[in-house]
Design an enzyme around this catalytic site. Structure first.
Site, PDB file in Angstrom:
ATOM      1  N   CYS A  72      -7.261 -58.534  20.105  1.00  0.00           N
ATOM      2  CA  CYS A  72      -5.984 -57.702  20.337  1.00  0.00           C
ATOM      3  C   CYS A  72      -6.520 -56.641  19.076  1.00  0.00           C
ATOM      4  O   CYS A  72      -5.402 -55.707  19.478  1.00  0.00           O
ATOM      5  CB  CYS A  72      -5.528 -57.905  21.293  1.00  0.00           C
ATOM      6  SG  CYS A  72      -4.550 -59.383  20.999  1.00  0.00           S
ATOM      7  N   GLU A  88       1.181 -57.856  26.969  1.00  0.00           N
ATOM      8  CA  GLU A  88       0.618 -57.818  25.653  1.00  0.00           C
ATOM      9  C   GLU A  88      -0.465 -57.207  26.486  1.00  0.00           C
ATOM     10  O   GLU A  88      -1.109 -58.292  26.229  1.00  0.00           O
ATOM     11  CB  GLU A  88       0.740 -59.442  25.212  1.00  0.00           C
ATOM     12  CG  GLU A  88       2.370 -60.100  24.864  1.00  0.00           C
ATOM     13  CD  GLU A  88       2.936 -59.559  24.340  1.00  0.00           C
ATOM     14  OE1 GLU A  88       2.233 -59.031  23.749  1.00  0.00           O
ATOM     15  OE2 GLU A  88       4.649 -60.265  24.665  1.00  0.00           O
TER      16      GLU A  88
HETATM   17  P1  NAD Z   1      -8.590 -58.494  31.670  1.00  0.00           P
HETATM   18  O1  NAD Z   1      -7.546 -57.639  31.924  1.00  0.00           O
HETATM   19  O2  NAD Z   1      -9.415 -57.758  32.270  1.00  0.00           O
HETATM   20  O3  NAD Z   1      -8.621 -59.942  31.841  1.00  0.00           O
HETATM   21  C1  NAD Z   1      -6.861 -60.601  32.258  1.00  0.00           C
HETATM   22  C2  NAD Z   1      -6.607 -61.679  32.785  1.00  0.00           C
HETATM   23  O4  NAD Z   1      -6.384 -60.795  34.652  1.00  0.00           O
HETATM   24  C3  NAD Z   1      -7.323 -62.344  33.680  1.00  0.00           C
HETATM   25  O5  NAD Z   1      -7.418 -64.214  33.474  1.00  0.00           O
HETATM   26  C4  NAD Z   1      -8.257 -61.776  34.658  1.00  0.00           C
HETATM   27  O6  NAD Z   1      -8.688 -63.104  35.770  1.00  0.00           O
HETATM   28  C5  NAD Z   1      -6.633 -61.250  35.497  1.00  0.00           C
HETATM   29  N1  NAD Z   1      -6.982 -60.222  35.735  1.00  0.00           N
HETATM   30  C6  NAD Z   1      -8.120 -59.261  36.842  1.00  0.00           C
HETATM   31  N2  NAD Z   1      -7.825 -58.808  37.424  1.00  0.00           N
HETATM   32  C7  NAD Z   1      -6.413 -59.368  37.997  1.00  0.00           C
HETATM   33  C8  NAD Z   1      -5.390 -58.502  38.991  1.00  0.00           C
HETATM   34  N3  NAD Z   1      -5.943 -58.230  39.443  1.00  0.00           N
HETATM   35  N4  NAD Z   1      -4.105 -58.928  38.947  1.00  0.00           N
HETATM   36  C9  NAD Z   1      -3.688 -60.151  38.673  1.00  0.00           C
HETATM   37  N5  NAD Z   1      -4.594 -60.679  37.473  1.00  0.00           N
HETATM   38  C10 NAD Z   1      -5.765 -60.163  37.272  1.00  0.00           C
HETATM   39  O7  NAD Z   1      -8.629 -58.545  29.939  1.00  0.00           O
HETATM   40  P2  NAD Z   1      -9.757 -59.026  29.424  1.00  0.00           P
HETATM   41  O8  NAD Z   1     -11.287 -58.749  29.394  1.00  0.00           O
HETATM   42  O9  NAD Z   1     -10.134 -60.782  29.568  1.00  0.00           O
HETATM   43  O10 NAD Z   1      -8.980 -59.345  28.353  1.00  0.00           O
HETATM   44  C11 NAD Z   1      -9.317 -58.880  27.156  1.00  0.00           C
HETATM   45  C12 NAD Z   1      -7.861 -57.489  26.929  1.00  0.00           C
HETATM   46  O11 NAD Z   1      -7.204 -58.293  26.569  1.00  0.00           O
HETATM   47  C13 NAD Z   1      -8.144 -56.577  25.590  1.00  0.00           C
HETATM   48  O12 NAD Z   1      -7.843 -55.199  26.123  1.00  0.00           O
HETATM   49  C14 NAD Z   1      -7.609 -57.403  24.549  1.00  0.00           C
HETATM   50  O13 NAD Z   1      -6.893 -56.767  23.706  1.00  0.00           O
HETATM   51  C15 NAD Z   1      -6.363 -57.678  25.604  1.00  0.00           C
HETATM   52  N6  NAD Z   1      -5.318 -58.659  24.378  1.00  0.00           N
HETATM   53  C16 NAD Z   1      -4.033 -59.001  24.658  1.00  0.00           C
HETATM   54  C17 NAD Z   1      -3.466 -59.463  23.734  1.00  0.00           C
HETATM   55  C18 NAD Z   1      -2.536 -59.510  23.386  1.00  0.00           C
HETATM   56  O14 NAD Z   1      -1.680 -60.036  22.921  1.00  0.00           O
HETATM   57  N7  NAD Z   1      -2.055 -58.184  23.172  1.00  0.00           N
HETATM   58  C19 NAD Z   1      -4.529 -60.945  22.897  1.00  0.00           C
HETATM   59  C20 NAD Z   1      -5.788 -60.894  23.882  1.00  0.00           C
HETATM   60  C21 NAD Z   1      -6.291 -59.975  24.201  1.00  0.00           C
END
Ligand code: NAD
Length: 492
Positions: free
Chosen positions: A293, A259
């Protein structure tokens, strides 16, 4: 706070700990959680290592079969109880959400309310009979059933922006369908995205071993994708990290649900009430500082009414106070970290350098970023092309309906779109030409329901949905069972 509430979320229980078979020390020591508004200490939380993750996954796998064998009504009762506990303790939890995530109080309230909604919807779904009977095609008298079974252990990875809802919607779906869960919240918001959930399920009587909260960074998330005891990863976050998660899960032949982000267009039709459209656009673009998002990322307006819309939005922006929601009344709180504010400022500067007009806002003060209005935004500007994740209303003009559709569909993302207009049929017809997973006619883009399949097309995910009918589709798999009354001979 009264005594009962305090005992529910007493940080003496969980401070400096991770949750795996109870509150225990993480092998990575402890991390300080700080408030995005002023950097003040909020709490200390245990840090898990990849080894902790592996141990948690092993324990979850051992606990899962008994949970799947538990009567659906009993699983549902625990989910409903967790919802009740969150709501009953909202008065104590909301101040933590405000401080840790920089939310204004209504957004913190939405986290509790919607999380309870996701838990109850999952409880309801848990009790649906999903078994199907098939006609036997070969006439040999076998009865044939399709039975949905849990994957086993589901790993959940969630982001910082709506940490409670975005963690619970996956955890509730996984538990409802008989899976065990290992959950890694974002390291910046592990209290709202982890501790609250563990405490609610602990008090609701979830048997030990079924839910593990392992706060940590990318190393722990990456280990989740490699661990053989984890059958599925449910990831919510950025497309960049989502691609890494998808790649690692693919390599390990794990099911993965992604997502991801959005660049969500709100199209103002030529027959729209501009003041109402401006109010919708303002809410969609600036709620939680645009860190959603589903945020309205592109406002498309006919050239003839653009001036009126820009003026209405700029007036609103000028009246919205920005501050520390823990200390003062404000409409916008801080961005999660100062680097994010600088990144958003860079996107605004890029647009202005390429010919866009900045009407209001645009300059951060630490993590505080004011409601901002940019007009004359065009493809080739970062403000048009990228997900901003900051409080910027991006306005672009269009000439006719086809042009509006073309501009909206230029994004690689495809999460949400909205169309606002008086002629509802025309607005809907135009909306159905947009490549999105959610379409809202006469509403803004930030809208979710625990009963609706949430998710997007293109770079917004991998074709999966979460919640609603997707709960069973994603968190279980089919077993085809044929039963003959007795074995019969074959030709050899
Ligand atoms: P991010 O991708 O930086 O982090 C998300 C999670 O992934 C965190 O828990 C982080 O620690 C973890 N992570 C980081 N590197 C990783 C790796 N190599 N392997 C596995 N996990 C890892 O996202 P963010 O900056 O925290 O959030 C913002 C983004 O999330 C935006 O793009 C937003 O649109 C999206 N988002 C999507 C939804 C949806 O339902 N579609 C909802 C909310 C946010």
């Amino acid at each position: 706070m009264d005594g009962a509430q305090f005992s529910f979320f007493d940080d003496g229980t969980w401070s400096g700990k991770i949750y795996t078979g109870g509150w225990v020390d993480g092998s990575g020591g402890a991390d300080e959680v700080t408030a995005p508004a002023d950097g003040a200490h909020v709490a200390s939380i245990g840090r898990a290592t990849p080894a902790d993750l592996c141990a948690a996954a092993k324990a979850a796998r051992a606990a899962q079969p008994a949970w799947e064998a538990t009567a659906p009504a009993d699983r549902a009762a625990i989910l409903n109880k967790a919802a009740e506990i969150l709501e009953a303790n909202a008065g104590e939890l909301i101040p933590w959400i405000i401080r840790e995530t920089g939310s204004i109080p209504p957004k913190a309230g939405i986290e509790i309310e919607h999380s309870a909604g996701f838990l109850r919807a999952a409880a309801e779904a848990a009790q649906e009979n999903q078994t199907q009977t098939l006609a036997s095609v070969d006439g040999r008298g076998a009865s044939e059933e399709l039975i949905r079974v849990a994957h086993g252990v589901v790993g959940v990875i969630s982001p910082f922006n709506f940490p409670l809802i975005l963690s619970i919607r996956a955890i509730a779906a996984a538990l409802a369908t008989g899976n065990a869960v290992v959950h890694k919240p974002d390291p910046r918001t592990p209290i709202t995205g982890g501790v609250m959930i563990a405490r609610a399920f602990e008090d609701a009587g979830l048997p030990s071993g079924l839910l593990h909260i392992v706060p940590g960074g990318a190393d722990v998330g990456a280990a989740m994708c490699e661990d053989p005891n984890i059958a599925m990863v449910s990831f919510t976050g950025s497309p960049e990290v989502g691609a890494k998660v998808g790649e690692a899960c693919g390599r390990n032949l794990k099911k993965v649900q992604l997502e991801l982000g959005g660049k969500n267009a709100l199209i103002v039709m030529d027959d729209a009430d501009i003041d109402v459209a401006a109010s919708n656009a303002a809410w969609g673009a600036w709620l939680h500082q645009g860190q959603i998002c589903m945020a309205t990322g592109l406002i498309l307006v006919p050239s003839a009414t653009a001036g009126q819309l820009i003026e209405a939005l700029s007036t609103k922006a000028g009246h919205l106070p920005v501050g520390d929601p823990a200390k003062e009344e404000c409409a916008l709180g801080p961005l999660i970290v100062e680097a994010e504010a600088k990144r958003v400022e860079g996107i605004v500067e890029d647009a202005v350098a390429k010919g866009a007009t900045l009407h209001v806002g645009g300059k951060p003060n630490g993590t505080l970023f004011p409601a901002t209005v940019l007009s004359g935004v065009k493809p080739g500007m970062r403000a048009f092309d990228e997900e901003i994740f900051g409080p910027v209303a991006v306005i672009a003009e269009y000439n006719n309906d086809d042009h509006a559709v073309e501009l909206a569909n230029m994004s690689d993302f495809g999460l949400v779109a909205s169309v606002i207009g008086t002629d509802v049929g025309r607005a809907r017809d135009l909306g159905m030409r947009l490549r999105v997973g959610h379409l809202h006619i006469n509403d803004q883009t930030v809208t979710a329901s625990p009963l609706a399949p949430f998710g997007g097309r293109g770079r917004s995910g991998n074709g999966c949905r979460i919640s609603g009918p997707a709960l069973w589709e994603e968190f279980t798999q089919w077993v085809w069972v044929t039963t003959k009354p007795a074995a019969t001979p074959y030709p050899f």
